[in-house]
Design an enzyme around this catalytic site. Structure first.
Site, PDB file in Angstrom:
ATOM      1  N   ILE A  41     -16.695 -24.273 -51.223  1.00  0.00           N
ATOM      2  CA  ILE A  41     -17.322 -23.328 -50.297  1.00  0.00           C
ATOM      3  C   ILE A  41     -16.445 -23.107 -49.080  1.00  0.00           C
ATOM      4  O   ILE A  41     -16.254 -21.990 -48.624  1.00  0.00           O
ATOM      5  CB  ILE A  41     -18.710 -23.842 -49.869  1.00  0.00           C
ATOM      6  CG1 ILE A  41     -19.618 -23.988 -51.093  1.00  0.00           C
ATOM      7  CG2 ILE A  41     -19.338 -22.918 -48.850  1.00  0.00           C
ATOM      8  CD1 ILE A  41     -20.933 -24.675 -50.798  1.00  0.00           C
ATOM      9  N   GLY A  44     -11.941 -27.446 -44.093  1.00  0.00           N
ATOM     10  CA  GLY A  44     -11.686 -27.636 -42.674  1.00  0.00           C
ATOM     11  C   GLY A  44     -10.600 -28.654 -42.434  1.00  0.00           C
ATOM     12  O   GLY A  44      -9.923 -29.111 -43.354  1.00  0.00           O
ATOM     13  N   GLY A  45     -10.454 -29.035 -41.166  1.00  0.00           N
ATOM     14  CA  GLY A  45      -9.393 -29.954 -40.792  1.00  0.00           C
ATOM     15  C   GLY A  45      -9.640 -31.369 -41.270  1.00  0.00           C
ATOM     16  O   GLY A  45      -8.691 -32.129 -41.472  1.00  0.00           O
ATOM     17  N   LYS A  64     -19.938 -32.608 -49.142  1.00  0.00           N
ATOM     18  CA  LYS A  64     -18.838 -32.579 -48.180  1.00  0.00           C
ATOM     19  C   LYS A  64     -17.952 -33.790 -48.441  1.00  0.00           C
ATOM     20  O   LYS A  64     -18.414 -34.931 -48.412  1.00  0.00           O
ATOM     21  CB  LYS A  64     -19.365 -32.595 -46.747  1.00  0.00           C
ATOM     22  CG  LYS A  64     -18.238 -32.407 -45.718  1.00  0.00           C
ATOM     23  CD  LYS A  64     -18.785 -31.951 -44.383  1.00  0.00           C
ATOM     24  CE  LYS A  64     -17.658 -31.495 -43.466  1.00  0.00           C
ATOM     25  NZ  LYS A  64     -18.142 -30.893 -42.221  1.00  0.00           N
ATOM     26  N   ASP A 158     -22.580 -31.501 -31.327  1.00  0.00           N
ATOM     27  CA  ASP A 158     -21.655 -30.463 -31.791  1.00  0.00           C
ATOM     28  C   ASP A 158     -22.419 -29.198 -32.146  1.00  0.00           C
ATOM     29  O   ASP A 158     -22.203 -28.597 -33.203  1.00  0.00           O
ATOM     30  CB  ASP A 158     -20.848 -30.966 -32.996  1.00  0.00           C
ATOM     31  CG  ASP A 158     -19.621 -30.095 -33.263  1.00  0.00           C
ATOM     32  OD1 ASP A 158     -19.180 -29.381 -32.331  1.00  0.00           O
ATOM     33  OD2 ASP A 158     -19.100 -30.113 -34.385  1.00  0.00           O
TER      34      ASP A 158
END
Length: 674
Positions: A41, A44-45, A64, A158
């Site tokens: 999907i 990221g970093g 994830k 966050d």
């Protein structure tokens, strides 16, 4: 939703996103023998998000996966697991549900709810600046999720549009869900500051106290929501800069401006709501912010009601939300670094407020001097101006250096080496370093019980002088004894095993004459067996008493019927009677009848034939016809009279059938009368 979203953990997808992503070696892999990765999907970093199929529960989930190397650090992995467990306890319709966490051949992963839709960032791009009522309707579910988290002791830290997912349901209402609970805190604790003191990560929504102190409570989430509300109303972030440091500087030193300055017509009470949520920890006390998301949610609903009523202004509501003005915050004529920044058109940096330079005084003008300035003195004044500027620049550089050192180094203490020490030894070492100790515990397969597994901050990590370092002490190997589950309901047993992280095997259904239907009969392994988390305990569950259907035993051998029924666990009650039609020893009748369902120890009654009832035929020869007939009928026989040849009409019995024989009761006897 674009395919380059790199900060979500909840898995928000759109069909065109996957086609633009490159091939990934994770595709097709099955994690933990359960999650089959089907599509990527986002990447990221620090992690990538995949769509996966849960083979065990036959459902689609988001997984994830930390990038290789991110989970190698034991402290980071331990914190990731701890925060994932904490987030999994948070159950709320506006929170992306966390299902599972694990590690498979070096891949540290988190399994969670898959939300099909887009992020709030996409909504902002399409709709902002938006009407206040629309903005608050999007924020209400976000605050509801945060309120539940704050009640559970979790701080997100966050909050940003990328972590707010908006589902695109085809068979129900659109839902807003907040992602990255727990994981945001784990990542922030590791990456918020580098060893050089440079702030990294998302800073557009960061609370000032996170910049200054590196830690925060529920009010940090409130600040981020306030910034998010400003962006929804105006279409831009309140603070901008070319670098993250410049943005962080503005969060610390600049107020969030009223959104009505950008979009005229916004009611004053909406401006006051934004100001209240974003009260800074420097110029204003952050205690003026709502204490948590639940309080802010109440205020948002008051403002939403005023908007729904069409009020252009509500002085009472505005006064309730407005921040009190502190005298120390009034603007002064003092010259500081911010003035220098504005006058020289420089961009601010994080250290620029710590040591403002001294403004150089202008040279005095002597009254009554010559009308024209002496020509020879012009070069000296020019040189004097250059010298003053040079001195000012040197002072500024020195002030920036000292301020930067103090901001990022001078006020911090380095965390001493603690891993491997006992709890008492680690606490003593922290006290000697002028730091406080906060103790947490965790299981460990490698660190002996009672020794420190990790510290937060890690060794050589920075902590404010007199601050607190969290040490995680080993509880030893995580293992649990199988509880005694016999007699408990299946739901209770499954919950008991889940509490100690044991998997449920079965359940396997068995008949039981003593354990009620739906209750546990026994377990394998048996109660008391010590197991590690993840092992399977098989439950044997009662189906209740075993039903027994009886057959048709009439006209069949009674002895065989009794033996068969008793072997099946039934009781047999026998009774005997004469029967002319059923052979002796066979079953005449049964109760209950054939096809009836019974259970063990129930009773079946059988009537067994004794054969025909035989009676001795009386000898009535020589008797009168009447008395002979009475005697035979009294014995149970039927009588038929025939005339004896020669017949004289005397009425005496001259002969009969079967005199002295045994015949079945009710048989017919012929007598012959003369």
């Amino acid at each position: 939703m674009r395919a380059d979203r790199d900060t979500r953990s909840g898995g928000s997808t759109r069909p065109d996103a996957r086609r633009r992503l490159p091939a990934d070696p994770m595709i097709g892999r099955v994690l933990d023998a359960r999650y089959e990765i089907t599509d990527r999907i986002a990447r990221g970093g620090m992690a990538s998000v995949y769509e996966a199929h849960d083979l065990r529960l036959d459902r689609t989930v988001a997984v994830k996966v930390m990038h290789p190397g991110m989970g190698d650090d034991e402290a980071f992995a331990s914190r990731f697991v701890r925060e994932a467990r904490a987030a999994a306890k948070l159950s709320h319709p506006n929170v992306v549900a966390v299902y599972d966490q694990g590690e498979d051949d070096g891949a540290v992963f988190l399994a969670m709810e898959l939300v099909r839709g887009h992020t709030l960032r996409d909504t902002i791009a399409r709709e902002a600046p938006m009407r206040p009522a629309r903005a608050l309707s999007l924020l209400e579910p976000v605050l509801a999720a945060l309120a539940a988290a704050h009640r559970a002791g979790l701080v997100h830290r966050d909050i940003k549009p990328e972590n707010v997912l908006i589902s695109e349901e085809t068979d129900g209402p659109t839902r807003v869900k907040v992602a990255d609970f727990g994981l945001a805190r784990a990542v922030t604790a590791e990456t918020q500051h580098t060893s050089t003191g440079v702030l990294i990560g998302t800073v557009s929504y960061i609370a000032p106290e996170l910049v200054i102190e590196g830690r925060a409570d529920a009010r940090a989430d409130v600040y981020s929501v306030g910034v998010l509300l400003f962006e929804l109303l105006t279409g831009r972030k309140p603070h901008a800069g070319e670098t993250p440091i410049q943005v962080a500087y503005k969060h610390v030193h600049d107020d969030v401006p009223p959104p009505s300055h950008e979009v005229p017509g916004i009611p004053p009470y909406v401006d006051a709501l934004v100001a209240r949520a974003t009260a800074r920890a420097t110029a204003r006390d952050r205690d003026l912010r709502p204490a948590d998301a639940g309080v802010l949610l109440h205020q948002v609903r008051r403002v939403a009601n005023a908007l729904a009523a069409g009020l252009a202004d509500d002085p009472e509501l505005t006064a309730d939300l407005a921040l009190p003005v502190h005298p120390a915050e009034e603007e002064t004529e003092a010259y500081d670094v911010a003035d220098w920044v504005r006058e020289t058109d420089h961009e601010p940096t994080t250290a620029m407020r710590t040591a403002p330079p001294t403004r150089a005084a202008a040279p005095p003008v002597t009254p009554g001097g010559p009308a024209g300035p002496p020509v020879p003195r012009r070069p000296r004044r020019r040189r004097t101006g250059l010298v003053l500027r040079l001195v000012l620049a040197l002072v500024l550089v020195a002030a920036l250096a000292v301020g930067g050192w103090w901001l990022f180094e001078g006020r911090y203490t380095r965390t001493p080496a603690l891993v491997g020490l006992t709890k008492a030894a680690a606490t003593t070492r922290l006290h000697h370093a002028g730091l406080e100790a906060k103790v947490a515990t965790a299981y460990s397969d490698t660190v002996p019980k009672g020794q420190v597994i990790s510290s937060d901050p890690d060794r050589e990590g920075k902590v404010l002088d007199g601050g607190t370092v969290t040490i995680t002490v080993s509880r030893g190997v995580e293992e649990y004894a199988v509880p005694k589950l016999a007699g408990r309901s299946l739901d209770d047993a499954e919950q008991a095993l889940a509490t100690i992280k044991l998997e449920v095997g079965g359940p396997r259904k068995r008949w039981s004459e003593t354990v009620p239907e739906g209750s546990v009969i026994r377990t394998t392994p048996k109660a008391g067996t010590v197991l590690r988390p993840g092992h399977t305990v098989t439950l044997y569950v009662s189906k209740g008493r075993q039903p027994i259907t009886i057959g048709d035993w009439e006209h069949r051998d009674a002895a065989k019927a009794k033996a068969t029924l008793e072997k099946r666990g039934l009781k047999v009650d026998l009774d005997y009677d004469y029967d002319d039609d059923v052979a002796k020893g066979d079953v005449v009748s049964q109760s209950p009848g054939a096809g009836t369902t019974l259970h063990r120890r129930d009773t079946v009654s059988l009537i067994v034939s004794k054969g025909p009832h035989l009676v001795v035929v009386p000898d009535v020869r020589g008797s009168g016809q009447g008395s002979a007939t009475d005697e035979l009928e009294k014995a149970g026989f039927k009588v038929e009279v025939d005339h004896y040849t020669p017949y004289f009409g005397l009425g005496f019995v001259m002969g009969q059938d079967h005199a002295g024989d045994k015949l079945p009761f009710g048989s017919t006897i012929h007598i012959y009368v003369s």
